[in-house]
Design a protein around this motif. Sequence first.
Motif, mmCIF file in Angstrom:
data_model
loop_
_atom_site.group_PDB
_atom_site.id
_atom_site.type_symbol
_atom_site.label_atom_id
_atom_site.label_comp_id
_atom_site.label_asym_id
_atom_site.label_seq_id
_atom_site.Cartn_x
_atom_site.Cartn_y
_atom_site.Cartn_z
ATOM 1 N N HIS A 97 -3.549 -4.376 -5.894
ATOM 2 C CA HIS A 97 -4.570 -5.416 -5.755
ATOM 3 C C HIS A 97 -5.108 -5.514 -4.326
ATOM 4 O O HIS A 97 -5.946 -6.355 -4.044
ATOM 5 C CB HIS A 97 -3.993 -6.783 -6.165
ATOM 6 C CG HIS A 97 -3.600 -6.859 -7.607
ATOM 7 N ND1 HIS A 97 -4.464 -7.253 -8.606
ATOM 8 C CD2 HIS A 97 -2.432 -6.567 -8.226
ATOM 9 C CE1 HIS A 97 -3.843 -7.217 -9.769
ATOM 10 N NE2 HIS A 97 -2.606 -6.814 -9.567
ATOM 11 N N MET A 98 -4.604 -4.670 -3.438
ATOM 12 C CA MET A 98 -4.977 -4.756 -2.030
ATOM 13 C C MET A 98 -5.822 -3.559 -1.624
ATOM 14 O O MET A 98 -5.797 -2.507 -2.272
ATOM 15 C CB MET A 98 -3.721 -4.854 -1.151
ATOM 16 C CG MET A 98 -2.860 -6.089 -1.455
ATOM 17 S SD MET A 98 -1.240 -6.021 -0.668
ATOM 18 C CE MET A 98 -1.719 -5.997 1.063
ATOM 19 N N GLY A 99 -6.569 -3.703 -0.532
ATOM 20 C CA GLY A 99 -7.349 -2.611 0.010
ATOM 21 C C GLY A 99 -6.447 -1.538 0.595
ATOM 22 O O GLY A 99 -5.256 -1.748 0.833
ATOM 23 N N LEU A 100 -7.033 -0.370 0.857
ATOM 24 C CA LEU A 100 -6.264 0.791 1.299
ATOM 25 C C LEU A 100 -5.472 0.505 2.567
ATOM 26 O O LEU A 100 -4.315 0.900 2.700
ATOM 27 C CB LEU A 100 -7.205 1.986 1.507
ATOM 28 C CG LEU A 100 -6.547 3.312 1.893
ATOM 29 C CD1 LEU A 100 -5.582 3.758 0.806
ATOM 30 C CD2 LEU A 100 -7.612 4.380 2.131
ATOM 31 N N PHE A 101 -6.075 -0.190 3.528
ATOM 32 C CA PHE A 101 -5.405 -0.445 4.813
ATOM 33 C C PHE A 101 -5.013 -1.916 4.976
ATOM 34 O O PHE A 101 -4.639 -2.346 6.055
ATOM 35 C CB PHE A 101 -6.321 -0.021 5.973
ATOM 36 C CG PHE A 101 -6.659 1.454 5.944
ATOM 37 C CD1 PHE A 101 -5.710 2.407 6.255
ATOM 38 C CD2 PHE A 101 -7.932 1.881 5.566
ATOM 39 C CE1 PHE A 101 -6.019 3.761 6.215
ATOM 40 C CE2 PHE A 101 -8.256 3.225 5.525
ATOM 41 C CZ PHE A 101 -7.290 4.171 5.853
ATOM 42 N N GLN A 102 -5.107 -2.662 3.901
ATOM 43 C CA GLN A 102 -4.772 -4.086 3.974
ATOM 44 C C GLN A 102 -3.266 -4.283 4.037
ATOM 45 O O GLN A 102 -2.503 -3.614 3.323
ATOM 46 C CB GLN A 102 -5.345 -4.814 2.747
ATOM 47 C CG GLN A 102 -5.151 -6.320 2.769
ATOM 48 C CD GLN A 102 -5.758 -6.992 1.540
ATOM 49 O OE1 GLN A 102 -6.456 -6.342 0.759
ATOM 50 N NE2 GLN A 102 -5.495 -8.266 1.363
ATOM 51 N N GLN A 103 -2.835 -5.184 4.894
ATOM 52 C CA GLN A 103 -1.425 -5.516 5.040
ATOM 53 C C GLN A 103 -1.103 -6.786 4.263
ATOM 54 O O GLN A 103 -1.948 -7.676 4.146
ATOM 55 C CB GLN A 103 -1.080 -5.715 6.522
ATOM 56 C CG GLN A 103 -1.208 -4.462 7.376
ATOM 57 C CD GLN A 103 -0.221 -3.392 6.968
ATOM 58 O OE1 GLN A 103 0.952 -3.672 6.734
ATOM 59 N NE2 GLN A 103 -0.698 -2.158 6.854
ATOM 60 N N PRO A 104 0.109 -6.901 3.704
ATOM 61 C CA PRO A 104 0.484 -8.143 3.019
ATOM 62 C C PRO A 104 0.379 -9.334 3.960
ATOM 63 O O PRO A 104 0.760 -9.248 5.131
ATOM 64 C CB PRO A 104 1.942 -7.896 2.603
ATOM 65 C CG PRO A 104 2.107 -6.412 2.610
ATOM 66 C CD PRO A 104 1.199 -5.902 3.695
ATOM 67 N N GLY A 105 -0.147 -10.433 3.456
ATOM 68 C CA GLY A 105 -0.285 -11.655 4.249
ATOM 69 C C GLY A 105 0.496 -12.791 3.634
ATOM 70 O O GLY A 105 1.395 -12.585 2.809
ATOM 71 N N LYS A 106 0.131 -14.008 4.028
ATOM 72 C CA LYS A 106 0.857 -15.185 3.551
ATOM 73 C C LYS A 106 0.785 -15.307 2.028
ATOM 74 O O LYS A 106 1.758 -15.698 1.376
ATOM 75 C CB LYS A 106 0.294 -16.454 4.192
ATOM 76 C CG LYS A 106 1.073 -17.725 3.843
ATOM 77 C CD LYS A 106 0.505 -18.935 4.543
ATOM 78 C CE LYS A 106 1.372 -20.174 4.288
ATOM 79 N NZ LYS A 106 1.527 -20.478 2.857
ATOM 80 N N LYS A 107 -0.377 -14.963 1.459
ATOM 81 C CA LYS A 107 -0.523 -15.051 0.014
ATOM 82 C C LYS A 107 0.500 -14.166 -0.689
ATOM 83 O O LYS A 107 1.152 -14.589 -1.658
ATOM 84 C CB LYS A 107 -1.938 -14.630 -0.392
ATOM 85 C CG LYS A 107 -2.154 -14.598 -1.900
ATOM 86 C CD LYS A 107 -3.547 -14.083 -2.244
ATOM 87 C CE LYS A 107 -3.725 -13.951 -3.753
ATOM 88 N NZ LYS A 107 -5.062 -13.409 -4.106
ATOM 89 N N GLU A 108 0.641 -12.935 -0.208
ATOM 90 C CA GLU A 108 1.577 -11.997 -0.837
ATOM 91 C C GLU A 108 3.023 -12.453 -0.631
ATOM 92 O O GLU A 108 3.858 -12.326 -1.537
ATOM 93 C CB GLU A 108 1.388 -10.587 -0.276
ATOM 94 C CG GLU A 108 0.134 -9.867 -0.757
ATOM 95 C CD GLU A 108 -1.149 -10.432 -0.180
ATOM 96 O OE1 GLU A 108 -2.172 -10.437 -0.885
ATOM 97 O OE2 GLU A 108 -1.125 -10.878 0.998
ATOM 98 N N ILE A 109 3.321 -12.998 0.555
ATOM 99 C CA ILE A 109 4.680 -13.505 0.810
ATOM 100 C C ILE A 109 4.993 -14.664 -0.129
ATOM 101 O O ILE A 109 6.071 -14.721 -0.746
ATOM 102 C CB ILE A 109 4.831 -13.941 2.281
ATOM 103 C CG1 ILE A 109 4.727 -12.718 3.196
ATOM 104 C CG2 ILE A 109 6.171 -14.657 2.497
ATOM 105 C CD1 ILE A 109 4.692 -13.067 4.675
ATOM 106 N N ASP A 110 4.043 -15.582 -0.266
ATOM 107 C CA ASP A 110 4.251 -16.734 -1.150
ATOM 108 C C ASP A 110 4.433 -16.281 -2.601
ATOM 109 O O ASP A 110 5.285 -16.812 -3.325
ATOM 110 C CB ASP A 110 3.059 -17.694 -1.054
ATOM 111 C CG ASP A 110 2.995 -18.425 0.286
ATOM 112 O OD1 ASP A 110 4.013 -18.418 1.013
ATOM 113 O OD2 ASP A 110 1.928 -18.996 0.592
ATOM 114 N N MET A 111 3.631 -15.301 -3.026
ATOM 115 C CA MET A 111 3.749 -14.812 -4.400
ATOM 116 C C MET A 111 5.098 -14.134 -4.626
ATOM 117 O O MET A 111 5.724 -14.311 -5.680
ATOM 118 C CB MET A 111 2.618 -13.830 -4.711
ATOM 119 C CG MET A 111 1.250 -14.460 -4.801
ATOM 120 S SD MET A 111 -0.048 -13.269 -5.239
ATOM 121 C CE MET A 111 0.359 -12.908 -6.943
#
Length: 261
Positions: A104-118
């Motif tokens: 669900h993330m872009g090629l160079f996108q890093q996990p952020g708060k949303k991903e940590i919370d999920m």
Amino acid sequence: MIEVEKGCFGYPGGEQILKNIDMRLGPGKILAILGPNGIGKTTLLKCMIGLLPWTKGRTLLDGRNIKDLKPKEIWSRISYIPQSHGFAFSYTGLEMVMLGRSSHMGLFQQPGKKEIDMAEAMMEKTGITYLAQKDCNRMSGGELQMVLIARALINEPELIVLDEPETGLDFHNQILVLDMIEKLSHEEGISAVMNTHYPTNAMSIADEALMMNRSSDFYFGKTREVLTADKIAGAFDVEVLVNELPYKGRTVRSIIPVSIR
């Protein structure tokens, strides 16, 4: 939801492993795939979800040929859980679960708060918050299997595909994993396909079964109709007993191997 039509597969220069496989699975149902070692169960899973190309035949995902779909279309709807082994890189349980959002993330996108919370919410849902900071390479087989299931679920899939999810686990962890799969499918509507070496486990949770044998034949249908003593004996070359036992108001079926044919 997912259907295989006349699926055939063989490696170049080798004999055909899978011949004319036909199966279908609706939403919120569980399919168990059984057969002796080396028969091609893992190969079937990989062909089914497009990791290996069918030699002939096709897989349909909601009526569309899976080879015509973009990878993101496939992996945002399907989560694959391979047999659990050690990892070359050291991830904590929380980091491993977060990896499930990669489709669900872009090629160079890093996990952020949303991903940590999920990831934290998913670990709480599956009852493994105590594994958030534990190194995956130091987890028991049961702990790692539950982390991999949580990683699959954070993808919010419509289908989960599990390769021998309970192999190598003790009775407690086998029941833990099987209960989780059954809850996901029958209560939350996520379809599941699992390979298993244990007919009794398949009988306990699966709606449908596909059993393979060394004659390149297969049986597909309702679990109770496929997992009979005669069909199991033919597939595994063993004599078995099928028992029915009462337990807390329901009937439990157990399949016991007793001798080599």
